[in-house]
Design a protein around this motif. Structure first.
Motif, PDB file in Angstrom:
ATOM      1  N   UNK A 175       0.855  -1.184   0.000  1.00  0.00           N
ATOM      2  CA  UNK A 175       0.000   0.000   0.000  1.00  0.00           C
ATOM      3  C   UNK A 175       0.891   1.233   0.000  1.00  0.00           C
ATOM      4  N   UNK A 176       0.776   2.051  -1.041  1.00  0.00           N
ATOM      5  CA  UNK A 176       1.580   3.259  -1.156  1.00  0.00           C
ATOM      6  C   UNK A 176       0.772   4.494  -0.831  1.00  0.00           C
ATOM      7  N   UNK A 177       1.394   5.421  -0.113  1.00  0.00           N
ATOM      8  CA  UNK A 177       0.778   6.708   0.207  1.00  0.00           C
ATOM      9  C   UNK A 177       1.234   7.711  -0.840  1.00  0.00           C
ATOM     10  N   UNK A 178       0.299   8.180  -1.657  1.00  0.00           N
ATOM     11  CA  UNK A 178       0.619   9.077  -2.758  1.00  0.00           C
ATOM     12  C   UNK A 178       0.086  10.477  -2.470  1.00  0.00           C
ATOM     13  N   UNK A 179       0.564  11.454  -3.256  1.00  0.00           N
ATOM     14  CA  UNK A 179       0.189  12.844  -3.009  1.00  0.00           C
ATOM     15  C   UNK A 179      -0.166  13.547  -4.311  1.00  0.00           C
ATOM     16  N   UNK A 180      -1.221  14.349  -4.226  1.00  0.00           N
ATOM     17  CA  UNK A 180      -1.652  15.191  -5.341  1.00  0.00           C
ATOM     18  C   UNK A 180      -1.591  16.645  -4.877  1.00  0.00           C
ATOM     19  N   UNK A 181      -1.105  17.546  -5.730  1.00  0.00           N
ATOM     20  CA  UNK A 181      -0.918  18.937  -5.346  1.00  0.00           C
ATOM     21  C   UNK A 181      -1.779  19.857  -6.205  1.00  0.00           C
ATOM     22  N   UNK A 186      -0.601  29.322  -3.718  1.00  0.00           N
ATOM     23  CA  UNK A 186       0.188  28.449  -2.865  1.00  0.00           C
ATOM     24  C   UNK A 186      -0.274  27.022  -3.112  1.00  0.00           C
ATOM     25  N   UNK A 187       0.499  26.081  -2.617  1.00  0.00           N
ATOM     26  CA  UNK A 187       0.209  24.673  -2.867  1.00  0.00           C
ATOM     27  C   UNK A 187      -0.609  24.066  -1.737  1.00  0.00           C
ATOM     28  N   UNK A 188      -1.570  23.246  -2.116  1.00  0.00           N
ATOM     29  CA  UNK A 188      -2.300  22.400  -1.174  1.00  0.00           C
ATOM     30  C   UNK A 188      -2.165  20.972  -1.676  1.00  0.00           C
ATOM     31  N   UNK A 189      -1.851  20.055  -0.787  1.00  0.00           N
ATOM     32  CA  UNK A 189      -1.664  18.664  -1.181  1.00  0.00           C
ATOM     33  C   UNK A 189      -2.709  17.773  -0.547  1.00  0.00           C
ATOM     34  N   UNK A 190      -3.132  16.767  -1.295  1.00  0.00           N
ATOM     35  CA  UNK A 190      -4.020  15.718  -0.811  1.00  0.00           C
ATOM     36  C   UNK A 190      -3.292  14.389  -0.879  1.00  0.00           C
ATOM     37  N   UNK A 191      -3.455  13.580   0.149  1.00  0.00           N
ATOM     38  CA  UNK A 191      -2.899  12.233   0.125  1.00  0.00           C
ATOM     39  C   UNK A 191      -3.979  11.227  -0.248  1.00  0.00           C
ATOM     40  N   UNK A 192      -3.580  10.194  -0.973  1.00  0.00           N
ATOM     41  CA  UNK A 192      -4.472   9.093  -1.310  1.00  0.00           C
ATOM     42  C   UNK A 192      -3.642   7.816  -1.342  1.00  0.00           C
ATOM     43  N   UNK A 193      -4.316   6.672  -1.466  1.00  0.00           N
ATOM     44  CA  UNK A 193      -3.612   5.386  -1.408  1.00  0.00           C
ATOM     45  C   UNK A 193      -3.672   4.662  -2.737  1.00  0.00           C
TER      46      UNK A 193
END
Length: 263
Positions: free
Chosen positions: A43-49, A101-108
């Motif tokens: 399971x990988x924790x990924x990020x979207x910006x 500015x940047x906002x990031x969301x994490x997903x799996x």
């Protein structure tokens, strides 16, 4: 103290707190799933910006920038107290520039351990991808791409605010939703819809067709996180939650909280 609510705690939805809840909950889900799908999958924790304006950052839960858009703005210079000549250079205006500015969301992502192929994506919706117009467009584009692929999608919506993500057919009205879209069953998918007074349902996590699907008890994961993170120290149960509840749910919540505080 544990949450007084049987399922989702509406006080966790406050825009100033939700980014912390989102990041911790998605990581807790990853830690729960990892041993259930190993050794075949990891399971990988990924990020979207996203790049958002300062006003948008306040909207999606970045209270630290409110200082920059509120009372702490640079004051405009005052006119001099002394008289000046009739002909003088014009005074400059103070203006504000568009700033991002940047906002990031994490997903799996659940991937095959022997090659990294993505089998299942798990998304926990946030203000950035549900409530903000540009962020939602980006997310819905990715969502559509997944629906056209062989990747499964689990979409968890624990926010009452905003319009639900689109589905075909008659709208389903509920406080919260979990969508499970298996690639081999499309366009059909499972939708768990539930309200504030119900526990969050346990779901099965799709992998590859014909394989056993591990069970994710999201209600237990959230309530364990609440206790570990000590969210009770951050929440003022004497105030109404944000967004507010309807009158019936507000009365029910008030009684629930009062009983928990007396216990």
């Amino acid at each position: 103290m544990r949450s007084p609510f049987p399922g989702m705690d509406p006080y966790l939805e406050h825009p100033a707190l939700w980014p912390d809840v989102h990041n911790r909950l998605i990581a807790a889900i990853a830690d729960t799933l990892a041993p259930l799908v190993a050794p075949r999958y990891y399971v990988g924790l990924e990020r979207r910006t996203y790049l958002l304006s300062l006003d948008d950052l306040v909207f999606v839960g970045r209270p630290d920038v409110a200082v920059l858009t509120g009372s702490a703005r640079v004051a405009e210079p005052q006119a001099p107290a002394y008289e000046v000549a009739a002909v003088s250079a014009p005074s400059p205006l103070w203006v504000e520039l568009p700033t991002e500015d940047e906002v990031s969301d994490n997903y799996l992502e659940i991937r095959l351990a022997d090659g990294g192929k993505v089998i299942t994506v798990l998304e926990l919706l946030s203000p950035a991808n549900k409530l903000h117009e540009r962020g939602r467009e980006i997310y819905e584009s990715k969502r559509s791409a997944i629906f056209g692929s062989r990747t499964n999608l689990i979409e968890i919506d624990l926010m009452r605010a905003g319009e639900p993500m689109p589905l075909r057919g008659k709208p389903v009205h509920s406080d919260y939703r979990i969508l499970i879209s298996r690639s081999w069953q499309r366009p059909r998918a499972q939708l768990y819809h539930f309200n504030l007074r119900a526990p969050i349902p346990a779901i099965t996590v799709p992998l590859q067709r014909g394989e056993d699907e591990p069970m994710l008890d999201l209600n237990a994961v959230l309530h364990d996180l609440y206790a570990r993170a000590r969210y009770d120290l951050m929440l003022d149960y004497n105030q109404p939650p944000v967004p507010p509840l309807n009158d019936a749910d507000a009365a029910w919540a008030h009684e629930l909280i009062a009983n928990a505080q007396r216990a």
